[in-house]
Design an enzyme around this catalytic site. Structure first.
Site, PDB file in Angstrom:
ATOM      1  N   GLU A   1      -2.908   6.959   7.650  1.00 51.99           N
ATOM      2  CA  GLU A   1      -3.276   8.425   7.346  1.00 51.99           C
ATOM      3  C   GLU A   1      -3.950   8.903   8.218  1.00 51.99           C
ATOM      4  O   GLU A   1      -4.941   8.060   9.160  1.00 51.99           O
ATOM      5  CB  GLU A   1      -4.105   6.959   6.639  1.00 51.99           C
ATOM      6  CG  GLU A   1      -3.829   6.313   5.512  1.00 51.99           C
ATOM      7  CD  GLU A   1      -4.758   5.603   4.428  1.00 51.99           C
ATOM      8  OE1 GLU A   1      -4.037   4.839   3.380  1.00 51.99           O
ATOM      9  OE2 GLU A   1      -5.660   5.569   4.744  1.00 51.99           O
TER      10      GLU A   1
ATOM     11  N   ARG B   1      -7.149  -7.836  -9.484  1.00 54.62           N
ATOM     12  CA  ARG B   1      -7.809  -9.115  -9.259  1.00 54.62           C
ATOM     13  C   ARG B   1      -9.142  -8.664 -10.127  1.00 54.62           C
ATOM     14  O   ARG B   1      -9.317  -7.811  -9.541  1.00 54.62           O
ATOM     15  CB  ARG B   1      -7.166 -10.081  -8.680  1.00 54.62           C
ATOM     16  CG  ARG B   1      -8.205  -9.412  -6.920  1.00 54.62           C
ATOM     17  CD  ARG B   1      -8.283 -10.462  -5.657  1.00 54.62           C
ATOM     18  NE  ARG B   1      -8.278  -9.177  -4.739  1.00 54.62           N
ATOM     19  CZ  ARG B   1      -9.058  -8.793  -3.779  1.00 54.62           C
ATOM     20  NH1 ARG B   1     -10.045  -9.162  -4.347  1.00 54.62           N
ATOM     21  NH2 ARG B   1      -8.897  -8.110  -2.887  1.00 54.62           N
TER      22      ARG B   1
ATOM     23  N   HIS C   1     -13.782  -3.016   8.946  1.00 55.85           N
ATOM     24  CA  HIS C   1     -13.809  -2.709   7.811  1.00 55.85           C
ATOM     25  C   HIS C   1     -13.737  -4.236   6.725  1.00 55.85           C
ATOM     26  O   HIS C   1     -12.933  -4.277   5.520  1.00 55.85           O
ATOM     27  CB  HIS C   1     -12.124  -2.880   7.793  1.00 55.85           C
ATOM     28  CG  HIS C   1     -11.930  -2.175   9.078  1.00 55.85           C
ATOM     29  ND1 HIS C   1     -12.492   0.005   8.556  1.00 55.85           N
ATOM     30  CD2 HIS C   1     -11.214  -1.553   9.616  1.00 55.85           C
ATOM     31  CE1 HIS C   1     -11.919   0.070   9.936  1.00 55.85           C
ATOM     32  NE2 HIS C   1     -10.772  -1.109  10.702  1.00 55.85           N
TER      33      HIS C   1
ATOM     34  N   LYS D   1       1.397  -1.314  -0.027  1.00 55.51           N
ATOM     35  CA  LYS D   1       0.020  -0.106  -0.183  1.00 55.51           C
ATOM     36  C   LYS D   1       1.165   1.243  -0.193  1.00 55.51           C
ATOM     37  O   LYS D   1       0.362   2.324  -0.857  1.00 55.51           O
ATOM     38  CB  LYS D   1      -1.414   0.173   2.030  1.00 55.51           C
ATOM     39  CG  LYS D   1      -2.601  -1.181   0.721  1.00 55.51           C
ATOM     40  CD  LYS D   1      -2.287  -1.252   2.294  1.00 55.51           C
ATOM     41  CE  LYS D   1      -3.882  -2.389   2.681  1.00 55.51           C
ATOM     42  NZ  LYS D   1      -4.961  -2.586   1.502  1.00 55.51           N
TER      43      LYS D   1
HETATM   44  P1  ADP Z   1      -8.032  -3.809   3.366  1.00 56.12           P
HETATM   45  O1  ADP Z   1      -6.643  -4.445   1.896  1.00 56.12           O
HETATM   46  O2  ADP Z   1      -7.434  -4.775   4.354  1.00 56.12           O
HETATM   47  O3  ADP Z   1      -8.531  -4.071   1.915  1.00 56.12           O
HETATM   48  P2  ADP Z   1      -7.989  -0.922   2.895  1.00 56.12           P
HETATM   49  O4  ADP Z   1      -7.405   0.535   2.908  1.00 56.12           O
HETATM   50  O5  ADP Z   1      -8.446  -1.231   1.387  1.00 56.12           O
HETATM   51  O6  ADP Z   1      -7.361  -2.397   2.797  1.00 56.12           O
HETATM   52  O7  ADP Z   1      -9.189  -0.290   3.999  1.00 56.12           O
HETATM   53  C1  ADP Z   1     -10.424  -1.677   4.367  1.00 56.12           C
HETATM   54  C2  ADP Z   1     -11.504  -0.415   5.022  1.00 56.12           C
HETATM   55  O8  ADP Z   1     -11.109   0.459   5.577  1.00 56.12           O
HETATM   56  C3  ADP Z   1     -11.817   0.418   3.796  1.00 56.12           C
HETATM   57  O9  ADP Z   1     -12.819   0.005   3.290  1.00 56.12           O
HETATM   58  C4  ADP Z   1     -12.478   1.544   4.446  1.00 56.12           C
HETATM   59  O10 ADP Z   1     -13.767   1.425   5.320  1.00 56.12           O
HETATM   60  C5  ADP Z   1     -11.457   1.826   5.983  1.00 56.12           C
HETATM   61  N1  ADP Z   1     -10.449   2.463   5.274  1.00 56.12           N
HETATM   62  C6  ADP Z   1      -9.581   2.785   5.210  1.00 56.12           C
HETATM   63  N2  ADP Z   1      -9.039   4.006   4.823  1.00 56.12           N
HETATM   64  C7  ADP Z   1      -9.611   4.626   5.282  1.00 56.12           C
HETATM   65  C8  ADP Z   1      -8.939   6.185   5.861  1.00 56.12           C
HETATM   66  N3  ADP Z   1      -7.914   6.304   5.734  1.00 56.12           N
HETATM   67  N4  ADP Z   1     -10.538   6.748   6.376  1.00 56.12           N
HETATM   68  C9  ADP Z   1     -11.272   6.019   7.024  1.00 56.12           C
HETATM   69  N5  ADP Z   1     -11.510   5.004   6.571  1.00 56.12           N
HETATM   70  C10 ADP Z   1     -10.825   4.276   5.964  1.00 56.12           C
HETATM   71  P1  ADP Z   2     -10.705  -6.132  -0.262  1.00 59.99           P
HETATM   72  O1  ADP Z   2      -9.357  -7.280  -0.527  1.00 59.99           O
HETATM   73  O2  ADP Z   2     -10.595  -4.851  -0.517  1.00 59.99           O
HETATM   74  O3  ADP Z   2     -11.138  -6.647   1.441  1.00 59.99           O
HETATM   75  P2  ADP Z   2     -12.922  -8.314  -1.564  1.00 59.99           P
HETATM   76  O4  ADP Z   2     -14.280  -8.568  -0.319  1.00 59.99           O
HETATM   77  O5  ADP Z   2     -13.098  -8.335  -2.392  1.00 59.99           O
HETATM   78  O6  ADP Z   2     -11.545  -7.040  -1.455  1.00 59.99           O
HETATM   79  O7  ADP Z   2     -11.992  -9.044  -1.239  1.00 59.99           O
HETATM   80  C1  ADP Z   2     -11.778  -9.707   0.575  1.00 59.99           C
HETATM   81  C2  ADP Z   2     -10.642 -10.886   0.523  1.00 59.99           C
HETATM   82  O8  ADP Z   2     -11.032 -12.063   1.079  1.00 59.99           O
HETATM   83  C3  ADP Z   2     -10.553 -11.913  -1.074  1.00 59.99           C
HETATM   84  O9  ADP Z   2      -9.205 -11.410  -1.428  1.00 59.99           O
HETATM   85  C4  ADP Z   2      -9.972 -13.006  -0.922  1.00 59.99           C
HETATM   86  O10 ADP Z   2      -8.312 -13.150  -0.090  1.00 59.99           O
HETATM   87  C5  ADP Z   2     -11.128 -13.368   0.466  1.00 59.99           C
HETATM   88  N1  ADP Z   2     -11.999 -13.806   0.499  1.00 59.99           N
HETATM   89  C6  ADP Z   2     -12.873 -13.536   1.186  1.00 59.99           C
HETATM   90  N2  ADP Z   2     -14.078 -14.531   0.697  1.00 59.99           N
HETATM   91  C7  ADP Z   2     -13.427 -15.997   0.095  1.00 59.99           C
HETATM   92  C8  ADP Z   2     -13.947 -16.699  -0.457  1.00 59.99           C
HETATM   93  N3  ADP Z   2     -14.899 -17.344  -0.189  1.00 59.99           N
HETATM   94  N4  ADP Z   2     -13.106 -17.714  -1.060  1.00 59.99           N
HETATM   95  C9  ADP Z   2     -11.453 -17.314  -0.264  1.00 59.99           C
HETATM   96  N5  ADP Z   2     -11.246 -15.981  -0.283  1.00 59.99           N
HETATM   97  C10 ADP Z   2     -12.195 -15.402  -0.380  1.00 59.99           C
HETATM   98 MG    MG Z   3      -9.438  -2.886   0.371  1.00 54.38          MG
END
Ligand code: ADP
Ligand code: ADP
Ligand code: MG
Length: 648
Positions: A200, A297, A235, A116
């Site tokens: 952040e 992905r 989250h 990130k």
């Molecule tokens: P991950 O890789 O675990 O998905 P993200 O960076 O996408 O991590 O953040 C996951 C969630 O955390 C976001 O969807 C949001 O709800 C919350 N979040 C992330 N960054 C911030 C921020 N700077 N301020 C408020 N909420 C945040």
């Molecule tokens: P983010 O990575 O921003 O949270 P998603 O919600 O699309 O985005 O995915 C969450 C992560 O959780 C995926 O990258 C995957 O690793 C895992 N995950 C969620 N549901 C499943 C599932 N049914 N089988 C395997 N992995 C899953």
């Molecule tokens: Mg995310």
């Protein structure tokens, strides 16, 4: 186009990919672990290769075995699905080195977005707005804490290698910084093997809005509009939708342009998602969104985009990976209607969303879409399959589409109300409560909504007397007798011992339910706490019976009752004798243990079917089995089912 591909995944996403491949005339190879030997994705694929034991580290994360399986079956390309190896650039390198095609972006693109902090630096350079914060190399607490002060509280500490909401801590007070930092580091170290973090600004009234992008190998990149994934708990996404409620043309234009810029900055090929965080404290403003991360992905929630654009994203993935150009130009992609996706999980919303396991003895989805809507149920399990502790406990994604947000949300509520799962604890009622939440319904969403309304969203209504009576009828076996008009048939056999009234031993949670089944000339009834509920009053109640239990469905809520052995003798039958006797006449339906096996107290040994119900007979104590009944054996009351080796 490829003629054969291997899918390096399991569950619903493997099934999803197979469906599109089949439609395009592409043959499919599934891979599976021990736990998945009979899984739906294995059954659906043209071929399947066993790749190892159940733990993911020994199967679905074994890139070497997966590549060997592709070579052995003559697959030309590997689709990684999501999770597992989908964002692992070393795996992509190995796939390419083995002369196979990875259906996804290049290892270079994945590396550019994998961490990130580096991704944010890269995006800053490309002119994409990023969340104000510190994403440098320094990791000393003094540096990070002073950066946090500069940024201004509240701040968010994030694992740079993070994903799935792990390794993240919100800090409101500088005094809590040190503790939050060590917590985030510990979690990041365990989950990702990398404890480095960034800090952040915690965005006010945050909304998670992401843009689906798609690139090809010829420098083209388009977006397929946005998805709103603000309905989150810890989250993690719960219900996603497209388009984002309240989206303005200005913000959409700014976000989609930034997303395409981001994709082009790394010569992105394939499906990707640019996640933005939006400050909605003053409504949606075109200058209040920031890049959070890119997921290189296919995303779990991709179906909502497919519903509103009519594009099959998996088809595009296969076309682009096989060397075709993007099937559509930006001008040819349009937005139509509104879609929702709800993630149905085996988890206990009342216990902090604790993941659950279990056998899905009963699993039923609506078979016709709600009025004025279309529906897609994405699942990788069938009734009788298990949710194992080895993998993600997602059971299905319920996806709906209609012309407006209102109609679409109403359709989602209908689909949830028509979904029946028994055998494991599930979040259907929580999803339905969220779909009916006033703020959510009004489109007034932010990532804190679920947390603020958590008590109301996770409170489960208690069953009313009709539901309890339906459970009692089902437990007695009477529900199975609907074909028969004879009210007496349901209790024939009992009359001999018990007369015309008998106790049904039900428990709801810890509570004993005093129900008595009665029959008379005008039909059967159940007596509860002095109230009498007639058979006719519950005839439309949806009920599922499964070993030792009954689940009664009311809307999206499933009330589960445990049913004690009707003669109340299961326990007494065993005491001190060294053998386990049949508490009643019946059929030995399933035998789960063998002669010579050491079993532990509480372990299910066999299932006895008696009085139209299944009774699990569990070991009363630890012990070595000297003998056990055979499957299919008819036993009479008192027959020895299991004999233990007597302790010296
Ligand atoms: P991950 O890789 O675990 O998905 P993200 O960076 O996408 O991590 O953040 C996951 C969630 O955390 C976001 O969807 C949001 O709800 C919350 N979040 C992330 N960054 C911030 C921020 N700077 N301020 C408020 N909420 C945040
Ligand atoms: P983010 O990575 O921003 O949270 P998603 O919600 O699309 O985005 O995915 C969450 C992560 O959780 C995926 O990258 C995957 O690793 C895992 N995950 C969620 N549901 C499943 C599932 N049914 N089988 C395997 N992995 C899953
Ligand atoms: Mg995310």
């Amino acid at each position: 186009m490829f003629s054969k591909i291997l899918i390096a995944n399991r569950g619903e996403i493997a099934c999803r990919v197979i469906r599109t491949a089949r439609r395009l005339g592409v043959k499919t190879v599934a891979v599976y672990s021990d736990a998945d030997a009979r899984a739906l994705h294995v059954q659906m694929a043209d071929e399947a290769v066993h790749i190892g034991p159940s733990p993911v580290g020994e199967s679905y994360l074994r890139g070497d075995k997966i590549i060997a399986a592709a070579k052995e079956t003559g697959a030309e390309a590997i689709h990684p699905g999501y999770g597992f190896l989908s964002e692992n650039p070393d795996f992509v390198d190995q796939v390419v080195a083995a002369d196979l095609t990875f259906i996804g972006p290049s290892a270079t693109s994945i590396r550019a977005m994998g961490l990130k902090d580096a991704a944010k630096r890269l995006m800053e350079k490309a002119g994409v707005p990023v969340v104000p914060g510190y994403h440098g190399e320094a990791q000393e607490i003094v540096v990070l804490a002073s950066k946090a002060r500069e940024i201004g509280y509240p701040v968010l500490i994030k694992a740079r290698a993070g994903g799935g909401g792990k390794g993240m801590r919100r800090v409101d007070d500088p005094d809590d910084f040190a503790e939050a930092l060590s917590g985030a580091r510990r979690e990041a170290k365990t989950a990702f093997g990398d404890d480095r973090v960034l800090v952040e600004k915690y965005v006010d009234k945050p909304r998670h809005i992401e843009v689906q992008v798609f690139g090809d190998n010829y420098g083209n990149a388009v977006h397929l509009f946005e998805r709103d994934c603000s309905a989150q708990r810890r989250h993690q996404k719960v219900i996603e939708e497209a388009p984002a409620p309240g989206m303005t043309p200005e913000l959409r234009a700014a976000m989609t342009e930034a997303a395409v810029t981001a994709a082009k900055a790394i010569s992105y090929s394939g499906a990707g998602t640019i996640e933005f965080i939006v400050d909605a404290s003053q409504g949606l403003q075109a200058d209040r969104f920031w890049f959070m991360e890119m997921n290189t992905r296919l995303q779990v929630e991709h179906p909502v985009t497919e519903m509103v654009t009519g594009v099959d994203l998996v088809e595009w993935q296969l076309r682009v990976a096989s060397g075709e150009t993007l099937p559509k130009t930006q001008d040819e992609i349009s937005l139509n209607g509104h879609a929702f996706e709800a993630r149905l999980y085996a988890e206990d919303a009342t216990k902090g969303f604790l993941p659950a396991t279990g056998t899905l003895h009963h699993l039923k989805f609506p078979d016709v879409p709600p009025q004025d809507a279309s529906m897609r149920i994405e699942t990788g399990v069938r009734a009788g399959d298990s949710v194992s502790p080895f993998y993600d406990p997602m059971i299905a994604k319920l996806v709906v589409h209609a012309s407006s947000r209102e109609t679409s949300l109403a359709a989602l509520r209908d689909v949830l109300a028509g979904t029946e799962v028994a055998g494991s604890t599930v979040n259907t009622a929580f999803l339905a409560a969220l779909a009916s939440d006033r703020d959510f319904s009004a489109g007034d969403v932010d990532t804190g909504l679920i947390g603020r309304h958590q008590d109301a969203l996770t409170a489960l209504p208690l069953p009313d007397s009709t539901a309890v009576a339906a459970a009692a009828f089902a437990a007695s076996g009477l529900n199975e007798r609907q074909a028969s008009n004879d009210p007496w048939s349901g209790i024939s056999g009992y009359a001999h011992f018990h007369g015309l009234e008998r106790e049904i031993r039900l428990k709801y949670g810890e509570h004993e339910v005093p129900a008595r089944l009665m029959t008379g000339t005008d039909g059967a009834a159940v007596r509860l706490y002095g109230e009498i509920v007639k058979r006719a009053a519950v005839k439309d109640q949806r009920v599922a019976r499964w070993p030792g239990h009954v689940t009664v469905f009311e809307g999206a809520v499933g009330h589960t009752f445990s049913v004690s052995d009707p003669l109340g003798r299961a326990d007494e039958a065993l005491a001190g004798t060294g053998s386990l006797r049949a508490p009643m006449p019946g059929l030995v339906k399933v035998v789960r243990a063998a002669k010579g096996e050491n079993v532990t107290k509480g372990q299910p040994l066999l299932i006895l079917e008696a009085m139209k119900m299944e009774h699990t007979i569990a070991a009363p104590h630890d012990g070595l089995i000297a003998d056990i009944a055979a499957e299919g054996e008819q036993v009479s009351d008192g027959t020895v089912l299991v004999k233990f080796v007597e302790e010296a």
